[in-house]
Every structure is written in structure tokens, then in C-alpha cells.
Design a protein around this motif. Structure first.
Motif, PDB file in Angstrom:
ATOM      1  N   ASP A   1       1.425  19.829 -48.920  1.00  0.00           N
ATOM      2  CA  ASP A   1       2.569  20.510 -48.311  1.00  0.00           C
ATOM      3  C   ASP A   1       3.317  21.384 -49.324  1.00  0.00           C
ATOM      4  O   ASP A   1       3.393  21.034 -50.507  1.00  0.00           O
ATOM      5  CB  ASP A   1       3.566  19.486 -47.753  1.00  0.00           C
ATOM      6  CG  ASP A   1       3.005  18.734 -46.547  1.00  0.00           C
ATOM      7  OD1 ASP A   1       1.840  18.965 -46.183  1.00  0.00           O
ATOM      8  OD2 ASP A   1       3.746  17.921 -45.970  1.00  0.00           O
ATOM      9  N   ASP A   2       3.880  22.467 -48.852  1.00  0.00           N
ATOM     10  CA  ASP A   2       4.863  23.309 -49.550  1.00  0.00           C
ATOM     11  C   ASP A   2       4.302  24.486 -50.360  1.00  0.00           C
ATOM     12  O   ASP A   2       5.082  25.293 -50.860  1.00  0.00           O
ATOM     13  CB  ASP A   2       5.809  22.480 -50.461  1.00  0.00           C
ATOM     14  CG  ASP A   2       6.548  21.379 -49.701  1.00  0.00           C
ATOM     15  OD1 ASP A   2       6.524  21.412 -48.450  1.00  0.00           O
ATOM     16  OD2 ASP A   2       7.124  20.491 -50.349  1.00  0.00           O
TER      17      ASP A   2
ATOM     18  N   HIS B   1      10.863  26.060 -44.430  1.00  0.00           N
ATOM     19  CA  HIS B   1      11.081  24.634 -44.687  1.00  0.00           C
ATOM     20  C   HIS B   1      12.398  24.114 -44.126  1.00  0.00           C
ATOM     21  O   HIS B   1      13.109  23.339 -44.772  1.00  0.00           O
ATOM     22  CB  HIS B   1      10.972  24.326 -46.186  1.00  0.00           C
ATOM     23  CG  HIS B   1      10.395  22.968 -46.464  1.00  0.00           C
ATOM     24  ND1 HIS B   1      11.156  21.817 -46.397  1.00  0.00           N
ATOM     25  CD2 HIS B   1       9.153  22.550 -46.756  1.00  0.00           C
ATOM     26  CE1 HIS B   1      10.385  20.781 -46.680  1.00  0.00           C
ATOM     27  NE2 HIS B   1       9.152  21.190 -46.889  1.00  0.00           N
TER      28      HIS B   1
HETATM   29 ZN   LIG Z   1       7.399  20.115 -47.064  1.00  0.00          ZN
END
Ligand SMILES: [Zn+2]
Length: 321
Positions: A126-127, A201
């Protein structure tokens, strides 16, 4: 002659003074050690570590048997800093001896088809932090692929102030560089997948359904332009309180193949039936720098606790979702 050199020297000194002062003060976090320093080590950190050491000792006799259990097990990471690579590599190579690595898409399909005949692992991240490239190369060593859940807002982001603010406000971490579009293209060419993780996000549970739909559409449109069709969505922050049934229903109604949480757990071979509810993936988080024993403990515990309920939205979503 001397005068010339003196002038050149002075000129260089002046120039370097300006270059140095003009260089932004910003420095990216490049090691897990720095990252930890940012988070700080509270007494709770040491207590947790000790507890996990003990839990590992108690659980370890079950590792062999549990790792052989047929299932779909999703593992996910956020970062692999330089000083995490060696330990992460060790874990990945060790897990490769007892598990078959498959793509995120294949893992989702196998849950839906009920074709879960052995222990399967699927990786995701993630991210969209740039040091995910380290993770990709380690996973490629064992022929594994990863689904990278990214936020279009941070892709190609170079404005240091914006990075610092985004990292602090949305990810609770020191500033780090993010993947750019050409690196994402390289990842896709190497067999990795790209998934949606909201535009910037935001916490899905804090958006109205309408705002979430706009955010989802915007994210999907941008990712599609660069990466082709997107099949998977991971909501941000990952607990059951951070999303709801209406938002996730919208993801499926938009044609996505899967929605995922970051709640620990894995998926048993006992079939998933669409009539009984919609699929919500569970994933076990891995920190590359963690002692391997701790990661193995979490994986084993998820196997021990897996039930058919793990396939579906949590019960709380049907009442208040
Ligand atoms: Zn995240």
C-alpha cells in the motif's frame, strides 16, 4: 597567476555557498532506523516486542503444520527501506519453501472458484512508496509478483513541501519519495499489478458516499489512463471502521474484482459463495525489518483462526453500513 587562482577560489567558494544554501533542507527518510526514530520507541514498543518473542515460542511447534494448510493468504507491506532488504529477502525465501506464490488476481479468482488445493501466498503493498522497488526485486527472485495499491496524488509528486505534508498527515511517516509513472510501468512490465487506494489517501468512512464515488472515479480514471484496467481496490487505513458496505458495494458495482481490508486473517479453501455476501479480503501485514519469528507467528495465528466468515464483509457492516 596567484591573483587568478585567488579569484577563482573565492568565486568557487561564493558559488558553493549559494549552492549549499539553495539546496532544500529537506532530506528523505532512507532507512528503517530513521523511520523508527521518527515514530519513537515507547515502553509499549518494547513490551510488544517481548510479547511477540514469547508468543513465537508458544506458537512455533505449529508452524510446520499450519504453513502446509491449503488456503489463500495475502501478505502486505508498506515499505522496504535499504536496511530492511536482507531480512525481507530471508523471509520471502523461507516462505517460498512452504508456499506457492501467485498473483493477487489469481488469488482472488481461486477464492471465487473454490480452487484452493494448497497453501498459496499473494503479496500486495500500500501507498506507492518508491522503496517498494526494493520489495519488487526481492519478490522477483522467487518468481513472486505484488499488487501495488497506489494513490494518484502521490505518483510523480516531487514538491518537497507537499510530500512532507502528505506523509505526515496521511501516512504518519517521515517524508519519503514516491513511485513515478515510469517506475510503475517498469513494475507492470515485470508482472506486478497496480490497484487503487483512493486518490489522496483519505479515510473512506469520513467521506460521504457521493464524495467517495467521485474520489473512486477520479482515481480509477487516472490509473486506467496510465496502467490499463484496474481490478482491485484497497481502502485506506484498513480496519473495519475505516470503510463500509455501501462504499465497497460501489467498488464491486463499478466492475472491480476485489476489495481489501488490512485486517489480519487468511482465506480457507471452504468455498466462497456470492449469494452469502460480497468478498472482503483479509491481509497480514509484514514489516521487512521485523524479526522473521514475529512474521511467522502472525501468519501461523491467522491459519489457526481462519474461518469461512473471513471471505465476507464483517457483520458490523450489515447493521451500520
Ligand atoms: Zn495506505
Amino acid at each position: 597567476m596567484f591573483a587568478d587562482r585567488a579569484i577563482t577560489y573565492t568565486f568557487v567558494r561564493i558559488l558553493s555557498f549559494f549552492t549549499v544554501t539553495a539546496t532544500p533542507i529537506m532530506s528523505y527518510c532512507t532507512t528503517f532506523t530513521e523511520f523508527q526514530r521518527y515514530l519513537g520507541r515507547s515502553p509499549r514498543y518494547y513490551a510488544r516486542r517481548l510479547a511477540l518473542d514469547i508468543l513465537h515460542i508458544l506458537e512455533s511447534p505449529k508452524y510446520r503444520g499450519n504453513f502446509k494448510q491449503p488456503r489463500i493468504h495475502f501478505l502486505y507491506i508498506h515499505h522496504i527501506f535499504e536496511d530492511e532488504i536482507a531480512n525481507f529477502r530471508k523471509l520471502v525465501h523461507e516462505l517460498a519453501t512452504s508456499h506457492t506464490f501467485i498473483t493477487h488476481s489469481e488469488a482472488v479468482q481461486r477464492i471465487k472458484d473454490g480452487t484452493v488445493d494448497k497453501p498459496y501466498l499473494a503479496w500486495s503493498s500500500d501507498d506507492g512508496i518508491q522503496n517498494n522497488l526494493n520489495a519488487a526485486s526481492v519478490l522477483e527472485e522467487v518468481g513472486a509478483s505484488c499488487c501495488f495499491y497506489v494513490n494518484p496524488f502521490s505518483i510523480n509528486l516531487t514538491d518537497e513541501r507537499a510530500i512532507k505534508q502528505f506523509c505526515a498527515e496521511k501516512l504518519d511517516m517521515p517524508p519519503v519519495p514516491f513511485l513515478n509513472w515510469s517506475e510503475i510501468e517498469v513494475l507492470q512490465k515485470a508482472g506486478h499489478e497496480i490497484g487503487a487506494h483512493t486518490y489522496a489517501h483519505d479515510r473512506v468512512s469520513q467521506l460521504s458516499l457521493e464524495n467517495f464515488q467521485e474520489d473512486f472515479y477520479k482515481t480509477d480514471t487516472i490509473l486506467k489512463q496510465h496502467c490499463g484496467p484496474i481490478q482491485h481496490f484497497a481502502y485506506t487505513y484498513g480496519t473495519f471502521n475505516d470503510c463500509d458496505a455501501k462504499a465497497m458495494d460501489f467498488v464491486y458495482d463499478s466492475g472491480y474484482a476485489s476489495g481489501t481490508s488490512a485486517v489480519r486473517g487468511c482465506h480457507p479453501p471452504t468455498g466462497y459463495h456470492a449469494k452469502e455476501g460480497r468478498l472482503l479480503l483479509r491481509r497480514d501485514q509484514i514489516i521487512g525489518a521485523w524479526p522473521i519469528s514475529h512474521s511467522k507467528y502472525f501468519i501461523s495465528r491467522s491459519v489457526r483462526q481462519m474461518t469461512r466468515d473471513n471471505h465476507y464483509y464483517p457483520k458490523t457492516w450489515t447493521t451500520d453500513g
